[in-house]
Design a protein around this motif. Structure first.
Motif, PDB file in Angstrom:
ATOM      1  N   SER A 121      47.780   3.779  -3.196  1.00  0.00           N
ATOM      2  CA  SER A 121      47.917   2.884  -2.041  1.00  0.00           C
ATOM      3  C   SER A 121      49.152   3.277  -1.224  1.00  0.00           C
ATOM      4  N   LYS A 122      50.197   3.696  -1.903  1.00  0.00           N
ATOM      5  CA  LYS A 122      51.421   4.126  -1.204  1.00  0.00           C
ATOM      6  C   LYS A 122      51.146   5.364  -0.342  1.00  0.00           C
ATOM      7  N   LEU A 123      50.243   6.210  -0.827  1.00  0.00           N
ATOM      8  CA  LEU A 123      49.958   7.461  -0.106  1.00  0.00           C
ATOM      9  C   LEU A 123      48.878   7.288   0.956  1.00  0.00           C
ATOM     10  N   GLY A 124      48.277   6.097   1.033  1.00  0.00           N
ATOM     11  CA  GLY A 124      47.187   5.887   1.995  1.00  0.00           C
ATOM     12  C   GLY A 124      45.903   6.556   1.539  1.00  0.00           C
ATOM     13  N   ALA A 125      45.808   6.859   0.249  1.00  0.00           N
ATOM     14  CA  ALA A 125      44.572   7.427  -0.309  1.00  0.00           C
ATOM     15  C   ALA A 125      43.745   6.283  -0.891  1.00  0.00           C
ATOM     16  N   ALA A 126      42.456   6.558  -1.128  1.00  0.00           N
ATOM     17  CA  ALA A 126      41.578   5.475  -1.574  1.00  0.00           C
ATOM     18  C   ALA A 126      41.249   5.591  -3.054  1.00  0.00           C
ATOM     19  N   THR A 127      41.296   4.448  -3.737  1.00  0.00           N
ATOM     20  CA  THR A 127      40.909   4.390  -5.144  1.00  0.00           C
ATOM     21  C   THR A 127      39.413   4.138  -5.243  1.00  0.00           C
ATOM     22  N   ARG A 128      38.709   4.958  -5.987  1.00  0.00           N
ATOM     23  CA  ARG A 128      37.295   4.705  -6.276  1.00  0.00           C
ATOM     24  C   ARG A 128      37.201   4.460  -7.772  1.00  0.00           C
ATOM     25  N   TYR A 129      37.006   3.200  -8.140  1.00  0.00           N
ATOM     26  CA  TYR A 129      36.972   2.862  -9.563  1.00  0.00           C
ATOM     27  C   TYR A 129      35.640   3.220 -10.204  1.00  0.00           C
ATOM     28  N   TYR A 130      35.695   3.877 -11.339  1.00  0.00           N
ATOM     29  CA  TYR A 130      34.507   3.969 -12.193  1.00  0.00           C
ATOM     30  C   TYR A 130      34.758   3.053 -13.390  1.00  0.00           C
ATOM     31  N   HIS A 131      33.684   2.470 -13.923  1.00  0.00           N
ATOM     32  CA  HIS A 131      33.863   1.413 -14.909  1.00  0.00           C
ATOM     33  C   HIS A 131      33.768   1.910 -16.340  1.00  0.00           C
ATOM     34  N   LEU A 132      34.625   1.360 -17.165  1.00  0.00           N
ATOM     35  CA  LEU A 132      34.507   1.580 -18.599  1.00  0.00           C
ATOM     36  C   LEU A 132      33.784   0.345 -19.111  1.00  0.00           C
ATOM     37  N   ASP A 133      32.727   0.580 -19.855  1.00  0.00           N
ATOM     38  CA  ASP A 133      31.822  -0.503 -20.211  1.00  0.00           C
ATOM     39  C   ASP A 133      32.261  -1.211 -21.493  1.00  0.00           C
ATOM     40  N   GLY A 134      32.694  -2.466 -21.326  1.00  0.00           N
ATOM     41  CA  GLY A 134      33.155  -3.268 -22.470  1.00  0.00           C
ATOM     42  C   GLY A 134      32.066  -3.464 -23.516  1.00  0.00           C
ATOM     43  N   ALA A 135      30.803  -3.397 -23.072  1.00  0.00           N
ATOM     44  CA  ALA A 135      29.700  -3.588 -24.021  1.00  0.00           C
ATOM     45  C   ALA A 135      29.329  -2.271 -24.705  1.00  0.00           C
ATOM     46  N   ASN A 136      29.961  -1.175 -24.299  1.00  0.00           N
ATOM     47  CA  ASN A 136      29.644   0.132 -24.876  1.00  0.00           C
ATOM     48  C   ASN A 136      30.920   0.882 -25.253  1.00  0.00           C
ATOM     49  N   ALA A 137      31.758   0.199 -26.043  1.00  0.00           N
ATOM     50  CA  ALA A 137      33.007   0.788 -26.550  1.00  0.00           C
ATOM     51  C   ALA A 137      33.857   1.399 -25.428  1.00  0.00           C
ATOM     52  N   TRP A 138      33.783   0.810 -24.265  1.00  0.00           N
ATOM     53  CA  TRP A 138      34.592   1.212 -23.102  1.00  0.00           C
ATOM     54  C   TRP A 138      34.363   2.667 -22.696  1.00  0.00           C
ATOM     55  N   GLN A 139      33.119   3.119 -22.806  1.00  0.00           N
ATOM     56  CA  GLN A 139      32.822   4.498 -22.385  1.00  0.00           C
ATOM     57  C   GLN A 139      32.517   4.524 -20.879  1.00  0.00           C
ATOM     58  N   PRO A 140      32.910   5.586 -20.191  1.00  0.00           N
ATOM     59  CA  PRO A 140      32.532   5.733 -18.783  1.00  0.00           C
ATOM     60  C   PRO A 140      31.081   6.198 -18.666  1.00  0.00           C
ATOM     61  N   SER A 141      30.492   5.980 -17.494  1.00  0.00           N
ATOM     62  CA  SER A 141      29.126   6.463 -17.280  1.00  0.00           C
ATOM     63  C   SER A 141      29.182   7.663 -16.325  1.00  0.00           C
ATOM     64  N   VAL A 142      28.656   8.780 -16.815  1.00  0.00           N
ATOM     65  CA  VAL A 142      28.669  10.000 -15.995  1.00  0.00           C
ATOM     66  C   VAL A 142      27.844   9.764 -14.717  1.00  0.00           C
ATOM     67  N   GLU A 143      26.757   9.009 -14.846  1.00  0.00           N
ATOM     68  CA  GLU A 143      25.894   8.737 -13.673  1.00  0.00           C
ATOM     69  C   GLU A 143      26.682   7.975 -12.618  1.00  0.00           C
ATOM     70  N   GLU A 144      27.404   6.941 -13.061  1.00  0.00           N
ATOM     71  CA  GLU A 144      28.145   6.145 -12.076  1.00  0.00           C
ATOM     72  C   GLU A 144      29.193   7.015 -11.378  1.00  0.00           C
ATOM     73  N   ILE A 145      29.907   7.818 -12.158  1.00  0.00           N
ATOM     74  CA  ILE A 145      30.957   8.647 -11.566  1.00  0.00           C
ATOM     75  C   ILE A 145      30.332   9.618 -10.562  1.00  0.00           C
ATOM     76  N   THR A 146      29.192  10.190 -10.935  1.00  0.00           N
ATOM     77  CA  THR A 146      28.509  11.114 -10.017  1.00  0.00           C
ATOM     78  C   THR A 146      28.199  10.410  -8.695  1.00  0.00           C
ATOM     79  N   SER A 147      27.747   9.156  -8.807  1.00  0.00           N
ATOM     80  CA  SER A 147      27.339   8.438  -7.590  1.00  0.00           C
ATOM     81  C   SER A 147      28.535   8.088  -6.703  1.00  0.00           C
ATOM     82  N   LEU A 148      29.739   8.135  -7.244  1.00  0.00           N
ATOM     83  CA  LEU A 148      30.924   7.749  -6.457  1.00  0.00           C
ATOM     84  C   LEU A 148      31.540   8.929  -5.696  1.00  0.00           C
ATOM     85  N   ILE A 149      31.079  10.135  -5.996  1.00  0.00           N
ATOM     86  CA  ILE A 149      31.691  11.321  -5.377  1.00  0.00           C
ATOM     87  C   ILE A 149      31.238  11.457  -3.921  1.00  0.00           C
ATOM     88  N   SER A 150      32.222  11.653  -3.025  1.00  0.00           N
ATOM     89  CA  SER A 150      31.897  11.871  -1.610  1.00  0.00           C
ATOM     90  C   SER A 150      32.624  13.138  -1.141  1.00  0.00           C
TER      91      SER A 150
END
Ligand SMILES: Cc1ncc(COP(=O)(O)O)c(C=O)c1O
Length: 408
Positions: free
Chosen positions: A146-175
């Protein structure tokens, strides 16, 4: 008359910069409320900051002694801004031993992993660039962005799945604006470990999209089970450009020494970035000098103290998890690393998690941190507790927490 005076007062105030409006670091932010209670005479139990020294853990003699010697011998001038040669060599050798061949020129010694993150992201990002970050995750990253004026794109760690990230979700966030993927493994606040298999898929993804991978591994040596493979070791044969952030803060129980580093894997792909990093590092002169003398003994010396620390932590973790599970309305996973417990409150009603934490503080004098301070949804009802305190203190905390929840 009064209106005119107010206006004059406002105009004569020195204003702060707009770019820090969204700079939040939840872990320290709430401490203000706790300090006010302390001033009013209440004894607050601080379970908000991951500092082992506060709870009586001490660093091993073999890293303290060289720092004392450096002070006594006045090795207290500036070092090269990239760091003391012997410290850079020690980090390079350490990385090479792990399986990620590294030379000292690929290492920059910093004031903890925090400064490494700040310098690296400042050197990398233009305004409007995007960075992928875990939620929940360590809050210094969105603050720096935020200090640099860059944007945070959060990918979620799933509390119902031992806090693992989803590769699909991360892929969908890439621009087209995405520049970097931040991995925090093991993670703070969940104490979870991302499996090597998922990490490998994420490195492949980063390679395909030309993203820099930033691997925060400050807790990698503090696992209760097999540590994850260092991502630098995986990145090496794959040809992924990756920067690892590490420090002595947690692994060697010296957070206040402010001694850490960044090390580059596949520096051939980041030549321009490395030069920018060194330029910025020159501007802040150097990291603290005396404690840099501890880097070599830390990385090459005995680790028995670490085993003792982990075994003590494991007892506290097991105690804390069991107590959480005995309180109606609370639940948590068993952390695999570090010293944090992410606890879920079943039903917060209309209240936010921050309200919950402030009410808890007011009623019980126990300070924890709300989950949304790490990027979870405020209505999900998470809070993070540091379980470094001794069992007697944790016992008091959970008794108070149980009584508080019965009424809440
Ligand atoms: C995930 C993570 N990264 C980095 C840091 C910063 O550590 P350092 O003391 O090395 O700046 C912390 C501190 O709590 C952390 O939890």
């Amino acid at each position: 008359m009064i209106v005119a005076q107010n206006l004059t007062d406002r105009l004569s105030m020195i204003q702060s910069a707009r770019r820090i409006e969204n700079y939040h670091y939840a872990i320290r932010h709430l401490a203000g409320a706790a300090e006010a209670l302390t001033r009013s005479g209440r004894e607050v139990i601080y379970l908000n900051i991951g500092d082992p020294q506060v709870y009586g853990f001490r660093p091993p003699e073999h890293i303290v002694e060289p720092v004392i010697r450096a002070l006594e011998n006045s090795f207290t001038g500036y070092t090269h801004s990239a760091g003391l040669r012997e410290a850079r060599e020690a980090v390079a050798n350490y990385a090479t031993r792990l399986g990620a061949p590294t030379v000292p020129d690929q290492v920059l010694i910093t004031s903890g992993a925090s400064e490494a993150a700040d310098i690296l992201l400042t050197a990398l990002l233009n305004e409007g660039d995007e960075v992928l970050l875990p939620a929940p995750g360590y809050p210094i990253y969105p603050a720096i962005l935020s200090k640099l004026g860059a944007a945070t794109r959060y990918y979620h760690l799933d509390g119902a799945n031992a806090w693992q990230p989803s590769v699909e979700e991360i892929t969908s966030l890439i621009s087209v604006r995405t520049r970097a993927l931040i991995l925090i493994n093991p993670n703070n606040p969940t104490g979870s470990i991302t499996s090597d298999e998922v990490t490998k898929q994420l490195l492949e993804l980063a390679l395909r999209h030309n993203l820099l991978v930033i691997a925060d591994e400050v807790y990698r040596e503090l696992c209760f089970e097999k540590s994850p493979t260092p991502s630098s070791v995986m990145a090496e044969p794959m040809g992924v450009a990756l920067v690892t952030l590490e420090s002595l803060s947690k692994t060697h129980l010296v957070p206040g020494w402010r001694t850490g580093w960044m090390r580059f894997t596949h520096a051939d792909k980041t030549r321009d970035l490395i030069q920018a990093v060194y330029r910025l590092a020159g501007g802040r002169l150097c990291a603290p000098t005396p404690t840099q003398y501890a880097v070599r003994p830390a990385l090459e010396g005995q680790r028995n103290f670490q085993l003792d620390f982990i075994s003590e932590l494991r007892k506290r973790r097991d105690f804390a998890v069991q107590r959480v599970r005995n309180i109606k309305g609370l639940s948590c996973d068993v952390p695999q690393a570090a010293f944090y417990l992410m606890i879920k409150v079943d039903s917060l009603g209309e209240r936010t998690d921050e309200r919950f934490v402030l009410d808890l503080l007011e009623e019980t004098s126990v300070l924890v941190v709300h989950g949304s301070g790490f990027g979870t949804d405020p209505q999900q009802g998470y809070f993070r507790m540091v379980y470094l305190a001794d069992e007697a203190t944790l016992d008091i905390v959970f008794s108070r927490l149980g009584r508080f929840l019965e009424k809440y």
